[in-house]
Design a protein around this motif. Sequence first.
Motif, PDB file in Angstrom:
ATOM      1  N   VAL A   1       0.837  -1.204   0.000  1.00  0.00           N
ATOM      2  CA  VAL A   1       0.000   0.000   0.000  1.00  0.00           C
ATOM      3  C   VAL A   1       0.868   1.249   0.000  1.00  0.00           C
ATOM      4  CG1 VAL A   1      -1.614   1.345   1.404  1.00  0.00           C
ATOM      5  CG2 VAL A   1      -2.009  -1.089   1.039  1.00  0.00           C
ATOM      6  N   VAL A   2       1.891   1.298   0.839  1.00  0.00           N
ATOM      7  CA  VAL A   2       2.762   2.477   0.903  1.00  0.00           C
ATOM      8  C   VAL A   2       3.455   2.695  -0.438  1.00  0.00           C
ATOM      9  CG1 VAL A   2       4.875   3.395   1.938  1.00  0.00           C
ATOM     10  CG2 VAL A   2       3.089   2.445   3.381  1.00  0.00           C
ATOM     11  N   TYR A   3       3.914   1.624  -1.073  1.00  0.00           N
ATOM     12  CA  TYR A   3       4.605   1.778  -2.345  1.00  0.00           C
ATOM     13  C   TYR A   3       3.678   2.335  -3.419  1.00  0.00           C
ATOM     14  CZ  TYR A   3       7.089   0.878  -6.637  1.00  0.00           C
ATOM     15  OH  TYR A   3       7.677   1.040  -7.864  1.00  0.00           O
ATOM     16  N   PHE A   4       2.522   1.701  -3.615  1.00  0.00           N
ATOM     17  CA  PHE A   4       1.655   2.103  -4.716  1.00  0.00           C
ATOM     18  C   PHE A   4       0.905   3.404  -4.461  1.00  0.00           C
ATOM     19  CE2 PHE A   4       2.107  -2.373  -6.016  1.00  0.00           C
ATOM     20  CZ  PHE A   4       2.532  -2.146  -7.309  1.00  0.00           C
ATOM     21  N   VAL A   5       0.647   3.727  -3.215  1.00  0.00           N
ATOM     22  CA  VAL A   5      -0.116   4.942  -2.929  1.00  0.00           C
ATOM     23  C   VAL A   5       0.796   6.153  -2.759  1.00  0.00           C
ATOM     24  CG1 VAL A   5      -1.691   6.024  -1.284  1.00  0.00           C
ATOM     25  CG2 VAL A   5      -2.046   3.660  -1.963  1.00  0.00           C
ATOM     26  N   PHE A   6       2.027   5.956  -2.269  1.00  0.00           N
ATOM     27  CA  PHE A   6       2.871   7.110  -1.974  1.00  0.00           C
ATOM     28  C   PHE A   6       4.202   7.126  -2.708  1.00  0.00           C
ATOM     29  CE2 PHE A   6      -0.032   6.778   1.535  1.00  0.00           C
ATOM     30  CZ  PHE A   6      -0.520   8.066   1.579  1.00  0.00           C
ATOM     31  N   VAL A   7       4.952   6.049  -2.667  1.00  0.00           N
ATOM     32  CA  VAL A   7       6.301   6.053  -3.245  1.00  0.00           C
ATOM     33  C   VAL A   7       6.249   6.188  -4.765  1.00  0.00           C
ATOM     34  CG1 VAL A   7       8.413   4.708  -3.529  1.00  0.00           C
ATOM     35  CG2 VAL A   7       7.262   4.777  -1.317  1.00  0.00           C
ATOM     36  N   LEU A   8       5.440   5.377  -5.418  1.00  0.00           N
ATOM     37  CA  LEU A   8       5.361   5.422  -6.875  1.00  0.00           C
ATOM     38  C   LEU A   8       4.876   6.788  -7.379  1.00  0.00           C
ATOM     39  CD1 LEU A   8       5.790   3.791  -9.448  1.00  0.00           C
ATOM     40  CD2 LEU A   8       3.430   3.007  -9.246  1.00  0.00           C
ATOM     41  N   PRO A   9       3.789   7.355  -6.820  1.00  0.00           N
ATOM     42  CA  PRO A   9       3.403   8.700  -7.278  1.00  0.00           C
ATOM     43  C   PRO A   9       4.468   9.766  -6.984  1.00  0.00           C
ATOM     44  CG  PRO A   9       1.571   7.670  -6.161  1.00  0.00           C
ATOM     45  CD  PRO A   9       2.751   6.793  -5.957  1.00  0.00           C
ATOM     46  N   MET A  10       5.159   9.662  -5.850  1.00  0.00           N
ATOM     47  CA  MET A  10       6.204  10.642  -5.521  1.00  0.00           C
ATOM     48  C   MET A  10       7.363  10.529  -6.505  1.00  0.00           C
ATOM     49  SD  MET A  10       7.292  13.107  -3.663  1.00  0.00           S
ATOM     50  CE  MET A  10       6.844  13.263  -1.971  1.00  0.00           C
ATOM     51  N   ASN A  11       7.758   9.320  -6.860  1.00  0.00           N
ATOM     52  CA  ASN A  11       8.833   9.141  -7.836  1.00  0.00           C
ATOM     53  C   ASN A  11       8.424   9.659  -9.209  1.00  0.00           C
ATOM     54  OD1 ASN A  11      10.474   8.030  -5.909  1.00  0.00           O
ATOM     55  ND2 ASN A  11      10.062   5.924  -6.495  1.00  0.00           N
ATOM     56  N   THR A  12       7.166   9.447  -9.586  1.00  0.00           N
ATOM     57  CA  THR A  12       6.672   9.972 -10.858  1.00  0.00           C
ATOM     58  C   THR A  12       6.694  11.494 -10.846  1.00  0.00           C
ATOM     59  OG1 THR A  12       5.248   8.034 -11.088  1.00  0.00           O
ATOM     60  CG2 THR A  12       4.733   9.926 -12.473  1.00  0.00           C
ATOM     61  N   TRP A  13       6.258  12.096  -9.751  1.00  0.00           N
ATOM     62  CA  TRP A  13       6.269  13.543  -9.632  1.00  0.00           C
ATOM     63  C   TRP A  13       7.690  14.099  -9.719  1.00  0.00           C
ATOM     64  CZ3 TRP A  13       8.164  16.842  -5.747  1.00  0.00           C
ATOM     65  CH2 TRP A  13       7.792  18.176  -5.878  1.00  0.00           C
ATOM     66  N   LYS A  14       8.632  13.439  -9.024  1.00  0.00           N
ATOM     67  CA  LYS A  14      10.031  13.874  -9.072  1.00  0.00           C
ATOM     68  C   LYS A  14      10.595  13.772 -10.487  1.00  0.00           C
ATOM     69  CE  LYS A  14      11.369  12.790  -4.336  1.00  0.00           C
ATOM     70  NZ  LYS A  14      12.199  11.910  -3.486  1.00  0.00           N
ATOM     71  N   ALA A  15      10.241  12.707 -11.210  1.00  0.00           N
ATOM     72  CA  ALA A  15      10.725  12.543 -12.585  1.00  0.00           C
ATOM     73  C   ALA A  15      10.166  13.645 -13.480  1.00  0.00           C
ATOM     74  CB  ALA A  15      10.341  11.170 -13.123  1.00  0.00           C
TER      75      ALA A  15
END
Length: 136
Positions: free
Chosen positions: A87-101
């Motif tokens: 849940v933490v990966y798909f809800v927070f980490v993945l969107p944050m990495n996409t935003w940073k990219a």
Amino acid sequence: MIKGFKDFIAQGNVIDLAVAVVIGSAFTAIVTAVVASVITPLVGLVFEADATGTFGPKLTNIYGNEVTFPLGDLLSAVIAFFAVALVVYFVFVLPMNTWKARQAARKPAVVEVVAPTETELLVEIRDLLRANASSR
């Protein structure tokens, strides 16, 4: 002093850690309920497990009493850990990495000047020396 604090707080790893801790804590109750109401009964269909988590190997101690290693509790804890991590990966980490990219893509590309190698410099010096020697 304030600028240093702002830089520290704005670092991605500090924010990522804070988000993981807060969200992990918030989802603990949900994950525990899912494990207790869905996963544990599914495990109970396959293995003999009761509500106290006494699924596991049973050995007899030196007094003749039976001792159970409660692997059911361990299995539930492992499943809960992976559920929280998912849940933490798909809800927070993945969107944050996409935003940073996306933010990095908006910045202009930095042109790197590549310095000549030692061999290239030596060849250039040799050629200059030859040119000076032939002009005399």
